[in-house]
Design an enzyme around this catalytic site. Structure first.
Site, mmCIF file in Angstrom:
data_model
loop_
_atom_site.group_PDB
_atom_site.id
_atom_site.type_symbol
_atom_site.label_atom_id
_atom_site.label_comp_id
_atom_site.label_asym_id
_atom_site.label_seq_id
_atom_site.Cartn_x
_atom_site.Cartn_y
_atom_site.Cartn_z
ATOM 1 N N ASP A 78 0.815 -1.214 0.000
ATOM 2 C CA ASP A 78 0.000 0.000 0.000
ATOM 3 C C ASP A 78 0.850 1.266 0.000
ATOM 4 O OD1 ASP A 78 -2.333 -1.383 -0.124
ATOM 5 O OD2 ASP A 78 -2.931 -1.048 1.957
ATOM 6 N N ASP A 126 -2.869 14.275 21.548
ATOM 7 C CA ASP A 126 -1.596 13.957 20.897
ATOM 8 C C ASP A 126 -1.596 14.404 19.444
ATOM 9 O OD1 ASP A 126 -0.497 12.878 23.155
ATOM 10 O OD2 ASP A 126 -0.628 10.788 22.494
ATOM 11 N N THR A 137 -9.619 3.029 6.768
ATOM 12 C CA THR A 137 -9.272 1.740 7.374
ATOM 13 C C THR A 137 -7.801 1.672 7.763
ATOM 14 O OG1 THR A 137 -8.837 0.779 5.197
ATOM 15 C CG2 THR A 137 -11.061 0.525 6.080
ATOM 16 N N ARG A 153 2.574 6.110 -3.278
ATOM 17 C CA ARG A 153 3.592 6.869 -4.008
ATOM 18 C C ARG A 153 3.322 6.845 -5.514
ATOM 19 N NH1 ARG A 153 7.777 8.437 -0.806
ATOM 20 N NH2 ARG A 153 7.810 7.504 1.284
ATOM 21 N N ASN A 170 -4.772 9.136 1.640
ATOM 22 C CA ASN A 170 -5.230 8.475 2.863
ATOM 23 C C ASN A 170 -5.693 9.484 3.910
ATOM 24 O OD1 ASN A 170 -5.024 5.836 2.108
ATOM 25 N ND2 ASN A 170 -3.381 5.303 3.512
ATOM 26 N N GLU A 171 -4.751 10.260 4.435
ATOM 27 C CA GLU A 171 -5.110 11.194 5.493
ATOM 28 C C GLU A 171 -4.084 12.301 5.634
ATOM 29 O OE1 GLU A 171 -2.133 8.762 6.866
ATOM 30 O OE2 GLU A 171 -4.119 7.824 6.832
ATOM 31 N N TYR A 193 -4.649 4.554 9.320
ATOM 32 C CA TYR A 193 -4.336 5.254 10.569
ATOM 33 C C TYR A 193 -5.610 5.677 11.293
ATOM 34 C CZ TYR A 193 -1.568 8.458 13.537
ATOM 35 O OH TYR A 193 -0.964 9.109 14.575
ATOM 36 N N SER A 199 -6.961 2.877 13.331
ATOM 37 C CA SER A 199 -6.103 2.637 14.490
ATOM 38 C C SER A 199 -6.342 3.663 15.593
ATOM 39 C CB SER A 199 -4.629 2.673 14.070
ATOM 40 O OG SER A 199 -4.345 1.645 13.144
#
Length: 253
Positions: free
Chosen positions: A41, A141, A152, A46, A111-112, A154, A157
């Site tokens: 992934d 944090d 699905t 990239r 992604n994020e 970071y 998580s």
């Protein structure tokens, strides 16, 4: 159909690339009708960044440790697999950053976009949505803004929600929030502009990362979905991206 083959630096990915080129030939990405990416992934992200301006569909084969965005590696019947593939259109996020010393940076994220504290001091962040302050001070944090495709990763998580690919929403997810104690994030319309201001950036420094592009010592970060055409990611019909996102919600671990 003309293909361009790109592969991660691992020996197994490079060997697979050589075999595919021997079987199907290759052309430069600018002349290809599809780009075939071999790796995990991280390499796929990239590849999407590198070839976004070409507007060429990308078909991935898993030859890395994580392959949520990839198909199974198989040399046979590549033209048929690509012809039958389902396309998922991914729209990146745009991150605009102003650093503590005034420098400006721009980056994209499929992604994020995440903000993280750089020291032992908790981050203090002001959150605005479409120029309206929603939280005066989030003590945490960090925080992230996730696309459905990245929800699905970071985001999950950090206990954020898994988003259906066609829901036209983004996830705003705090990372280890301390105050407000009960705030666990929000699901936002995909056209929302998220503005994050670091309170006391000298005492409580924060970094910002769009996928793999990191900027240190940020003061203000603005995130919004790109208004461009997006990129088409191809998946085998028996296990397309929408099905993978659905299955992830019932994963046993």
């Amino acid at each position: 159909m003309a293909y361009a083959f790109v592969a991660s630096e691992t020996s197994v990915a490079q060997q697979a690339r050589r075999k595919l080129v021997e079987r199907y030939g290759e052309v430069p990405p600018e002349q290809a009708q599809a780009i075939v990416a071999l790796g995990g992934d991280g390499f796929m992200l990239r590849t999407l960044h590198a070839h976004l301006p070409l507007a060429i569909p990308v078909y991935g084969m898993k030859l890395g440790r994580v392959g949520f965005l990839m198909n199974k590696h198989r040399i046979d019947d590549l033209p048929g697999r690509i012809a039958r593939a389902h396309a998922a259109v991914l729209y990146p996020l745009e991150m605009d950053v102003v650093c503590a010393k005034g420098e400006k940076h721009h980056a994209l994220a499929f992604n994020e976009v995440s903000l993280l504290r750089q020291s032992n001091q908790a981050a203090h962040l002001e959150i605005k949505l479409n120029e309206t302050v929603k939280l005066d001070a989030l003590v945490c944090d960090g925080i992230l803004v996730s696309t459905p495709a990245g929800s699905t990763a970071y985001n999950l998580s950090a206990h954020g929600p898994i988003l259906p690919l066609d829901a036209n929403v983004l996830a705003l997810t705090p990372i280890s929030p301390f105050r407000p104690r009960r705030w666990r994030g929000a699901i936002l319309p995909h056209r929302t502009q998220v503005s994050l201001r670091v309170l006391d950036p000298n005492k409580r420094p924060v970094s910002a990362t769009a996928d793999f592009h990191e900027v240190r010592d940020v003061r203000e970060v603005t995130v919004k979905q790109s208004g461009g055409p997006g990129v088409r990611l191809l998946f085998d019909p028996e296990h397309n991206l929408e099905q993978r996102i659905l299955d992830e919600q019932f994963a046993p671990d």
